[in-house]
Design a protein around this motif. Structure first.
Motif, short mmCIF file in Angstrom:
data_model
loop_
_atom_site.label_atom_id
_atom_site.label_comp_id
_atom_site.label_asym_id
_atom_site.label_seq_id
_atom_site.Cartn_x
_atom_site.Cartn_y
_atom_site.Cartn_z
N VAL A 159 -11.66 1.91 -13.57
CA VAL A 159 -11.23 3.01 -14.44
C VAL A 159 -11.98 2.90 -15.75
O VAL A 159 -12.05 1.84 -16.36
CB VAL A 159 -9.70 2.93 -14.70
CG1 VAL A 159 -9.28 4.03 -15.64
CG2 VAL A 159 -8.94 3.02 -13.40
N ARG A 191 -8.56 -7.28 -0.40
CA ARG A 191 -8.54 -6.55 -1.68
C ARG A 191 -8.22 -7.49 -2.83
O ARG A 191 -8.85 -7.44 -3.88
CB ARG A 191 -7.47 -5.45 -1.56
CG ARG A 191 -7.14 -4.73 -2.83
CD ARG A 191 -6.05 -3.69 -2.58
NE ARG A 191 -4.71 -4.28 -2.54
CZ ARG A 191 -3.59 -3.58 -2.30
NH1 ARG A 191 -3.67 -2.29 -2.05
NH2 ARG A 191 -2.43 -4.18 -2.30
N GLU A 192 -7.24 -8.38 -2.62
CA GLU A 192 -6.82 -9.27 -3.71
C GLU A 192 -7.79 -10.44 -3.87
O GLU A 192 -8.14 -10.82 -4.98
CB GLU A 192 -5.40 -9.79 -3.46
CG GLU A 192 -4.35 -8.69 -3.33
CD GLU A 192 -4.32 -7.71 -4.50
OE1 GLU A 192 -4.62 -8.15 -5.64
OE2 GLU A 192 -4.03 -6.53 -4.28
N HIS A 234 -6.75 -1.09 -10.66
CA HIS A 234 -7.02 -0.25 -11.82
C HIS A 234 -6.92 -0.99 -13.14
O HIS A 234 -7.56 -0.62 -14.11
CB HIS A 234 -6.10 0.98 -11.81
CG HIS A 234 -4.65 0.65 -12.01
ND1 HIS A 234 -4.07 0.55 -13.24
CD2 HIS A 234 -3.67 0.37 -11.12
CE1 HIS A 234 -2.79 0.23 -13.11
NE2 HIS A 234 -2.52 0.12 -11.82
N LEU A 289 -7.50 1.09 -5.54
CA LEU A 289 -7.24 1.42 -6.95
C LEU A 289 -5.84 1.00 -7.38
O LEU A 289 -5.61 0.62 -8.53
CB LEU A 289 -7.41 2.93 -7.14
CG LEU A 289 -7.25 3.52 -8.53
CD1 LEU A 289 -8.36 3.01 -9.44
CD2 LEU A 289 -7.30 5.04 -8.47
N LEU A 290 -4.91 1.02 -6.42
CA LEU A 290 -3.51 0.73 -6.72
C LEU A 290 -3.35 -0.59 -7.46
O LEU A 290 -2.63 -0.68 -8.45
CB LEU A 290 -2.71 0.70 -5.41
CG LEU A 290 -1.20 0.43 -5.53
CD1 LEU A 290 -0.51 1.63 -6.14
CD2 LEU A 290 -0.59 0.12 -4.16
N THR A 291 -4.03 -1.63 -6.99
CA THR A 291 -3.91 -2.92 -7.67
C THR A 291 -5.15 -3.24 -8.48
O THR A 291 -5.17 -4.22 -9.21
CB THR A 291 -3.68 -4.07 -6.66
OG1 THR A 291 -4.81 -4.14 -5.79
CG2 THR A 291 -2.43 -3.86 -5.85
N PHE A 294 -10.58 7.64 -16.63
CA PHE A 294 -11.14 8.33 -15.47
C PHE A 294 -11.45 7.34 -14.36
O PHE A 294 -11.93 6.23 -14.60
CB PHE A 294 -12.40 9.12 -15.85
CG PHE A 294 -12.08 10.39 -16.57
CD1 PHE A 294 -11.96 11.59 -15.88
CD2 PHE A 294 -11.87 10.39 -17.95
CE1 PHE A 294 -11.64 12.76 -16.54
CE2 PHE A 294 -11.55 11.55 -18.62
CZ PHE A 294 -11.43 12.75 -17.91
N ILE A 295 -11.18 7.77 -13.11
CA ILE A 295 -11.36 6.89 -11.96
C ILE A 295 -12.82 6.88 -11.53
O ILE A 295 -13.44 7.94 -11.42
CB ILE A 295 -10.49 7.38 -10.78
CG1 ILE A 295 -9.02 7.37 -11.18
CG2 ILE A 295 -10.72 6.54 -9.54
CD1 ILE A 295 -8.14 8.20 -10.27
N MET A 345 -1.90 7.21 1.62
CA MET A 345 -3.08 7.35 0.77
C MET A 345 -4.24 6.60 1.41
O MET A 345 -4.05 5.68 2.19
CB MET A 345 -2.80 6.82 -0.63
CG MET A 345 -2.02 7.79 -1.49
SD MET A 345 -2.06 7.27 -3.22
CE MET A 345 -1.23 8.64 -3.99
N THR A 395 0.85 -1.19 0.00
CA THR A 395 0.00 0.00 0.00
C THR A 395 0.88 1.24 0.00
O THR A 395 2.05 1.18 0.33
CB THR A 395 -0.88 0.10 1.27
OG1 THR A 395 -0.02 0.24 2.41
CG2 THR A 395 -1.76 -1.11 1.45
N VAL A 396 0.27 2.37 -0.39
CA VAL A 396 0.91 3.66 -0.22
C VAL A 396 0.48 4.16 1.16
O VAL A 396 -0.71 4.39 1.38
CB VAL A 396 0.46 4.66 -1.30
CG1 VAL A 396 1.21 5.98 -1.14
CG2 VAL A 396 0.68 4.07 -2.68
N GLU A 447 -7.93 4.65 -2.41
CA GLU A 447 -6.86 4.84 -3.39
C GLU A 447 -5.96 3.61 -3.44
O GLU A 447 -5.44 3.25 -4.49
CB GLU A 447 -6.05 6.09 -3.04
CG GLU A 447 -6.85 7.36 -3.20
CD GLU A 447 -6.10 8.60 -2.71
OE1 GLU A 447 -5.81 9.46 -3.54
OE2 GLU A 447 -5.81 8.69 -1.51
#
Lengths: 363, 529
Positions: free
Chosen positions: B383, B430-431, B377, B373-375, B387-388, B366, B362-363, B370
């Protein structure tokens, strides 16, 4: 008793907004002391700097005109800085843009070239600025050269190149040997927005740039990639964002905007190419970018504020004989405070009182 | 074990023999803002005892030892050293009084020699030559062999730990703190370390031993202090406790056992690695050499090994963070993916969970949306035309929160504000919620509390039951034994042939982790086949 910086669990949104204001406040206090040392009445000086320019229409237009290049350049720089790429050479990209655009203006001079001249100048200036910015970007990506040094050094190259042109091949034959080109034709000049005034089309373009950057950073995956690459490079690679590509992209965009600002300045307020077309816009824009929190709307506000200091500085010089260099001192102090106050977003001050438990033992 | 017993009997000191403890904390409290990391902790350390400090992550173990070692100042409470009240100005004062510490993360310079590193760590007045001689003497005396002239980057993790231990011993400490020392050791290396520790104990030194491996603590230590949520639960004599009773005190309740669905069927090949070799990207990195394995749907393959034997490099090569030279080296869902980017591999149905949660998975600064979205997108419909879709990213956060019980202060906080366990649940969630066909996960429960670890292991088992292929890299052999169908071992950038879980005993895995000779490895393979 001890004053310590303590890390916050989460970044403080309030401070993020307040930090530039605190910085401005601290700068004003420092300036008051400075004016007092210079033997000037601080209140009158501050009035000349910050209030007087806001009271007449001419100065207001002039502020917008000065803010135009600052905002355009700072928007480009903010993209670089968000991506952790340090473009310090916007001044050079600005000058190269001005030179490239001027080339079309000079080539078409006196011919009956049509309305295509100005758009062509803008496009060529942007392209030249982008190419000039790509030199440090590619050196960084391919060879690992510090883009901070290379982009800064290219500023001096651009300055000397411009100097050579206006003193040599491009000098106006009717210019009494002054180092300047001939005045541009009307088709090669940025049109005014107000008849007989100072405000020109460039300011409208700057507003479009601000809007575009806000959408890019807030809504698109490209803008997200730029922010991620700067915030956490390893996570960016994990997310599938190519840092090198984005460094190239942000440098190119930033160079293009600086080049565009350059030709707009030359084909607008100045009207011809000469040395000294920029009072350090490319460097002041660095302050604008940080004062505006690398946020497009913040940069718009910060650009107007810094433009105010330029105009106010001139007025203070005329009215109170305060040296114009004080404006640069002001800008430097401001950047210092902005960066210092930014640490309060992630940290807070805490007063640690001596307690009995922490007192030293008898041994 | 015989040495073990003899040492115990010859020990002149015991917890009850002295009149005052070597070190006593009374009401030790450390406050960070509103958060009480240590809440009024009393602990007594006696000469000649090995005292275990137990607790889950976030229980306050590190804070306590940092206060004892002078790294942080307690907010309240006192520390008495040999009966005298002390306030430590810093670690160097702690060392000069006879308190030593070996950290979990080594502070060594890779490009310097062993002797130079030791010299830098000592508050030395002695000449380099004298120090060098003393280093050789101490390392010989304690059976901790070290070549002082070698540069650190050439050494194994176990050897690096030896440097830290020798460095601490050279200051002749009366009291030594060890923070999870066996986390990076093979079982055999750990046994050797225990012999050294017993010897130190026999010399009358006290040891504070931080760990969460209960069996090991029971074997080695005399006394245990258990922390939970910053408070002391109890100090107890270990011979009266079982691993289960200790676990209950640590967690404050029973831990749900992980259950595998019986009769999992393996399906088609989902991940194949063919003779993957890759030079390291960084100097001192590990070269991957001829790695091959096959993984079918419905199957969990565990990769064991001491950290730094190429696991990170393998993860990068599988995820596409580093591309390999030939497309066929990594085959995902039948597609040669060795030259595809990480986003393209995600589109093929692969998902990845790296070891580092913050800064890699992760960031940190953020928001969770977000970070979704990192993984997400590339392949999760977040997206559209560049555009998100902010609503979709928030929905992903909500789904992970519900399914995996992610606890957080608000709907969409910054990643860095979550505790390790909750952030890991979010990342795994998330994954997994992307329904991957292949999941590559590294150290899934590293530094995660027991409750979250159980949730995550169960999720990996369920994912495999649903037909995905799961590759788990872990240094925790118990974890692999719990969830993996087959276990392979990484050593010096090579991967052993996988053993069936039923045949992968600690001893066998330990031998492979220590890089036992090819012949004996062959024997193990033959036995496993």
């Amino acid at each position: 008793m001890q004053l310590v910086l303590e890390r916050r669990a989460e970044r403080s949104g309030t401070i993020a907004l307040a930090s530039p204001l605190i910085a401005v406040g601290l700068t004003l206090v420092t300036m008051i002391i400075l004016f007092a040392i210079l033997g000037k009445n601080p209140l009158l000086a501050l009035h000349a700097y910050f209030i007087a320019p806001l009271t007449d229409g001419y100065s207001l237009q002039e502020i917008a005109v000065k803010a135009t290049p600052l905002v355009m350049i700072a928007i480009g720089l903010s993209l670089c800085y968000l991506a952790n790429a340090w473009n310090i050479g916007a001044e050079g990209q600005f000058l190269i843009g001005a030179v490239a655009g001027s080339w079309i203006a000079l080539k078409t001079q006196g011919t009956d070239a049509g309305a295509w001249v100005l758009p062509a100048m803008l496009v060529l200036a942007a392209a030249a600025g982008a190419l000039y910015a790509l030199i440090p970007a590619i050196c960084r990506v391919k060879f690992g050269a510090s883009e901070i040094l290379t982009s800064l050094m290219l500023v001096y190259v651009a300055e000397l190149f411009l100097d050579y042109l206006v003193r040599g091949p491009w000098r106006d034959p009717q210019g009494f040997n002054f180092p300047t080109t001939a005045e541009f034709d009307p088709v090669a000049t940025v049109p005014l927005l107000i008849e007989g005034g100072r405000l020109h089309l460039g300011s409208a373009i700057a507003l479009l740039v601000v809007g575009g950057a806000a959408i890019l950073l807030g809504r698109t995956i490209k803008g997200f990639g730029i922010r991620v690459v700067g915030a956490a490079p390893r996570a960016a690679r994990f997310g599938g964002f190519n840092a090198n590509q984005l460094i190239i992209l942000t440098f190119a965009v930033s160079g293009a905007l600086a080049g565009l600002a350059g030709i707009i300045e030359v084909a607008g307020p100045v009207g011809h190419l000469q040395p000294g077309i920029s009072p350090g816009y490319g460097f002041t824009a660095i302050i604008v970018a940080f004062l505006g929190r690398l946020n497009p709307l913040g940069i718009l506000v910060a650009g107007l504020f810094l433009a105010l200091t330029f105009i106010g500085g001139e007025q203070a010089q005329i009215a109170m004989k305060i040296p114009l260099d004080v404006t640069k001192v002001f800008q430097g102090i401001l950047l210092f405070y902005v960066l210092a106050c930014d640490s309060l977003i992630l940290y807070r001050f805490k007063l640690v009182l001596p307690s009995r438990q922490v007192a030293r033992g008898a041994g | 074990m015989q040495t073990h017993r003899r040492m115990l009997e010859s020990t002149p000191h015991g917890p009850n023999s002295g009149e005052s403890p070597l070190l006593r904390t009374t009401g030790l409290t450390k406050r960070y803002g509103d958060f009480l990391a240590n809440d009024s902790i009393d602990i007594d350390i006696w000469p000649g005892e090995i005292h275990a400090l137990l607790g889950e992550n976030g229980a306050g173990k590190s804070t306590l030892v940092k206060a004892i070692y002078g790294l942080i100042q307690p907010s309240a409470g006192e520390i008495r050293w040999q009966g005298e009240r002390i306030v430590l100005s810093g670690p160097s004062e702690a060392r000069s009084r006879g308190i030593g510490m070996v950290f979990q993360h080594f502070s060594l310079f890779d490009n310097l020699t062993v002797a130079e590193n030791v010299a830098l760590g000592l508050d030395g007045k002695e000449s380099f030559k004298d120090m060098f001689a003393r280093l050789e003497q101490v390392s010989k005396a304690y059976g901790l062999p070290l070549d002082p002239r070698r540069e650190v980057w050439q050494l194994s993790v176990g050897e690096r730990q030896r440097i830290e231990i020798v460095r601490a011993l050279m200051q002749d400490p009366k009291f030594l703190i060890l923070d999870e020392p066996t986390a990076v050791l093979t079982p055999q290396e750990a046994d050797q370390l225990f012999i050294v520790l017993q010897r130190l104990k026999a010399e009358g030194r006290a040891i504070l031993y931080i760990s969460h491996k209960l069996e090991e603590v029971k074997r080695l230590c005399d006394t245990a202090t258990i922390l939970r949520g910053g408070r002391k639960v109890e100090t107890c004599a270990l011979r009266l406790e079982t691993a289960a009773s200790l676990a209950r005190m640590m967690v404050g309740g029973e831990i749900k056992a992980v259950k595998a669905a019986s009769g999992r069927k393996t399906t088609a090949l989902r991940l194949v690695v063919n003779d993957l070799s890759l030079a390291p990207a960084e100097s001192h990195g590990v070269r991957l050499q001829h790695i091959s394995f096959e993984l079918r749907g419905g199957e969990i393959l565990g990769i064991a090994g001491v950290a730094g034997n190429g696991q990170d490099e393998l993860f990068a090569a599988l995820s596409g963070e580093r591309l390999s030279h030939a497309p066929r080296t990594v085959v995902i869902e039948g597609i040669a993916a060795g030259r595809l980017s990480i986003s393209q591999r995600r589109k093929l149905g692969a998902a990845f969970v790296p070891e580092e949660r913050l800064g890699h998975g992760t960031v940190p600064r953020m928001k969770l949306s977000e970070n979704a979205l990192l993984t997400g997108h590339a392949a999760s419909g977040m997206v559209r035309r560049g555009f998100i879709d902010t609503a979709a990213t928030l929905k992903a956060v909500d789904r992970a929160t519900e399914t995996f019980d992610v606890r957080k202060a608000k709907r969409d906080p910054e990643a860095a504000s979550l505790s390790g366990g909750n952030l890991q649940k979010f990342i795994v969630g998330r994954e997994i919620l992307r329904n991957p066909a292949v999941l590559v996960v590294s150290q899934p429960t590293w530094g995660v509390d027991a409750g979250a670890a159980a949730v995550i292991r169960q999720a990996l088992l369920d994912l495999a039951s649903a037909g995905a292929a799961v590759l788990v890299t872990s240094q925790d052999l118990d974890e692999l034994a719990e969830i993996a169908d087959r276990i392979a071992v990484m050593f010096h950038g090579r991967l052993s042939a996988p053993l069936a879980a039923s045949e992968a005993t600690r001893e066998r895995l330990g031998l492979l982790m220590g890089g036992s000779s090819p012949e004996s490895t062959e024997v193990v393979h033959a036995a496993g086949a």
